[in-house]
Enzyme design. Sequence first.
Site, short mmCIF file in Angstrom:
data_model
loop_
_atom_site.label_atom_id
_atom_site.label_comp_id
_atom_site.label_asym_id
_atom_site.label_seq_id
_atom_site.Cartn_x
_atom_site.Cartn_y
_atom_site.Cartn_z
N LEU A 65 12.58 -1.29 0.37
CA LEU A 65 11.89 -0.54 1.43
C LEU A 65 12.81 0.53 2.00
O LEU A 65 12.43 1.70 2.11
CB LEU A 65 11.44 -1.51 2.53
CG LEU A 65 10.82 -0.91 3.79
CD1 LEU A 65 9.46 -0.24 3.48
CD2 LEU A 65 10.61 -1.98 4.88
N PRO A 101 17.65 6.28 2.42
CA PRO A 101 18.71 6.95 3.20
C PRO A 101 18.20 7.44 4.55
O PRO A 101 18.93 7.41 5.54
CB PRO A 101 19.11 8.11 2.28
CG PRO A 101 18.81 7.62 0.90
CD PRO A 101 17.60 6.75 1.03
N GLY A 116 15.15 3.75 7.52
CA GLY A 116 15.63 2.38 7.70
C GLY A 116 14.72 1.69 8.70
O GLY A 116 13.70 1.09 8.34
N GLY A 121 45.25 -17.86 16.85
CA GLY A 121 45.78 -17.05 15.74
C GLY A 121 45.23 -17.51 14.39
O GLY A 121 45.00 -16.70 13.50
N GLU A 165 16.59 -6.64 7.69
CA GLU A 165 15.20 -7.10 7.91
C GLU A 165 14.73 -6.76 9.33
O GLU A 165 13.98 -7.53 9.95
CB GLU A 165 15.05 -8.58 7.55
CG GLU A 165 15.40 -8.78 6.07
CD GLU A 165 14.75 -9.95 5.41
OE1 GLU A 165 13.72 -10.45 5.90
OE2 GLU A 165 15.29 -10.36 4.35
N1 CAA Z 1 1.73 -7.13 10.13
C1 CAA Z 1 0.71 -6.38 9.69
N2 CAA Z 1 0.61 -5.04 9.97
C2 CAA Z 1 1.57 -4.49 10.72
C3 CAA Z 1 2.65 -5.23 11.22
C4 CAA Z 1 2.71 -6.61 10.89
N3 CAA Z 1 3.71 -7.37 11.33
N4 CAA Z 1 3.45 -4.40 11.93
C5 CAA Z 1 2.90 -3.20 11.88
N5 CAA Z 1 1.76 -3.24 11.16
C6 CAA Z 1 0.83 -2.17 10.87
C7 CAA Z 1 0.22 -1.60 12.15
O1 CAA Z 1 -0.91 -2.35 12.53
C8 CAA Z 1 -0.12 -0.20 11.73
O2 CAA Z 1 -1.32 -0.21 10.97
P1 CAA Z 1 -2.60 0.68 11.39
O3 CAA Z 1 -2.11 2.09 11.53
O4 CAA Z 1 -3.57 0.47 10.27
O5 CAA Z 1 -3.07 0.13 12.70
C9 CAA Z 1 0.98 0.15 10.75
O6 CAA Z 1 1.54 -1.08 10.29
C10 CAA Z 1 2.08 0.98 11.37
O7 CAA Z 1 2.60 0.26 12.47
P2 CAA Z 1 3.16 0.99 13.73
O8 CAA Z 1 2.20 2.04 14.19
O9 CAA Z 1 3.57 -0.05 14.69
O10 CAA Z 1 4.44 1.76 13.09
P3 CAA Z 1 5.75 2.22 13.78
O11 CAA Z 1 6.35 3.23 12.88
O12 CAA Z 1 5.56 2.59 15.20
O13 CAA Z 1 6.68 0.91 13.81
C11 CAA Z 1 8.02 -0.83 12.88
C12 CAA Z 1 6.75 -0.01 12.80
C13 CAA Z 1 7.72 -2.17 13.47
C14 CAA Z 1 9.12 -0.18 13.68
C15 CAA Z 1 8.42 -0.94 11.41
O14 CAA Z 1 8.70 0.35 10.89
C16 CAA Z 1 9.59 -1.83 11.15
O15 CAA Z 1 9.46 -3.05 11.13
N6 CAA Z 1 10.77 -1.24 10.90
C17 CAA Z 1 11.93 -2.02 10.42
C18 CAA Z 1 11.93 -2.07 8.92
C19 CAA Z 1 12.69 -3.23 8.41
O16 CAA Z 1 12.59 -4.35 8.89
N7 CAA Z 1 13.44 -2.98 7.33
C20 CAA Z 1 14.15 -4.03 6.67
C21 CAA Z 1 14.43 -3.63 5.26
S1 CAA Z 1 14.26 -4.93 4.13
C22 CAA Z 1 15.73 -5.77 4.13
O17 CAA Z 1 16.58 -5.63 4.97
C23 CAA Z 1 15.82 -6.78 3.05
C24 CAA Z 1 17.18 -7.12 2.61
O18 CAA Z 1 17.60 -6.64 1.59
C25 CAA Z 1 17.94 -8.16 3.31
#
Ligand code: CAA
Length: 395
Positions: free
Chosen positions: A125, A128, A131, A340, A363
């Site tokens: 996901l 650059p 995030g 230490g 995450e």
């Molecule tokens: N379940 C279902 N749908 C969801 C949801 C959830 N938990 N959270 C958001 N959505 C949906 C919303 O309902 C919305 O849909 P609609 O437009 O159809 O209503 C859509 O997703 C967009 O949501 P937002 O409008 O809330 O979007 P946003 O940009 O304001 O914020 C966010 C979203 C919560 C900040 C999200 O971008 C986020 O979680 N960001 C962090 C990303 C992340 O966790 N990355 C981790 C990478 S993976 C990793 O680290 C793995 C590894 O290798 C260890």
Amino acid sequence: MFFELTEEQQAVQQAARDFAQNVLKPGVIERDREMRYPKDEVRQMQEMGFLGMMVSPEYGGGGMDTLSYVLAMEEISKVDASCSVIMSVNNSLVCWGLEAFGNEEQRQKYLTRLAGGEWIGAFCLSEPEAGSDATHQRTTAVDMGDYYLLNGTKNWITNGSTSNVHLVMAQTHPEKGHHGINCLIVETDWDGVIVGAKEDKLGIRGSDTNSIMYTDVKVPKANRIGDEGFGFKFAMKTLDGGRIGIAAQALGIAGGAYELAVAYAKERQAFGKPIANHQAIAFKLADMATEIEAAKLLVYRAAWLKDQRMDYSTASAMAKVFASEVAMRITIEAVQVHGGYGYVKEYHVERLMRDAKITQIYEGTSEIQRIVISRAILQGQLYVPSWTDTTAATV
Ligand code: CAA
């Protein structure tokens, strides 16, 4: 309200504890120092069924509940968080995502191999420039009729160089914003998949974290998960469960540091008695134990909600933000208790302190978890429902 674990859960916990203490502990300092991927250890995790714990036996998994997975994650993370992140990504992001949202053909072709650990998966996901702001995917999947042409770069990919399958989020219809994103299953030996160098990290140094470049990769339409445009929702729903895994990892790191601190404080003498008998240290141990118990309740509760098929999105965010901050505080205090000795590698606590930091970042950072929690509050969702409030069931 019952706090007892079932016999099966206790057996899983014990097996993971034995494995961590007997197999993972002996080489963990060297793997961290040399940034060495735990190849043999991952193979043994596969043999023990730790890589597809929650997957239905029909697809070669262990058919266990989320709490069993959490207990195993916790025990393995007490010793080696590099191994537990490999396990976490495969279990709760890749396998769970495929089983929950993949079609039968995709499950037969991919999940069966991933659940048994024959193949390892990665969840792609982050980019650059995307995030925390995950909707702004620059990777493109252009619709070419019967396939997508995939181009772009992913960053910070756990299992980057060792995985056989990637779940890749990519934008197909930029004009639709996040509704134009698809999740595609990509096999890593396909033409155009290029794995970048392994990152030289502060912690979890045994796990492999890489950038991945996709150049004109042809992905069959059959490899799209869910309907056209479901990719962002897929990522969010999958991360809700993934965050329980990382919360369990944080809980384990905290527990590992605490156990080492207690043992050391009982053994180390100063001013004529064990340092545990000095109030300055005894109170630290009391605070550590209390914080771990509080984190445990949040993490187990999030797992329980998921197992009950109730809404666990906010609960997993609460568990992750709290447990990861507890892990950071407790590992710092464990180093302090060791004085230490805590500052040198031989005593393990400095590594646990370095490993703890990532749980506040991946995450979804702590800041993102607070966005998720505060939005739920402001949208009027009464969170913290009663344990027996079945009206909260939404999944
Ligand atoms: N379940 C279902 N749908 C969801 C949801 C959830 N938990 N959270 C958001 N959505 C949906 C919303 O309902 C919305 O849909 P609609 O437009 O159809 O209503 C859509 O997703 C967009 O949501 P937002 O409008 O809330 O979007 P946003 O940009 O304001 O914020 C966010 C979203 C919560 C900040 C999200 O971008 C986020 O979680 N960001 C962090 C990303 C992340 O966790 N990355 C981790 C990478 S993976 C990793 O680290 C793995 C590894 O290798 C260890």
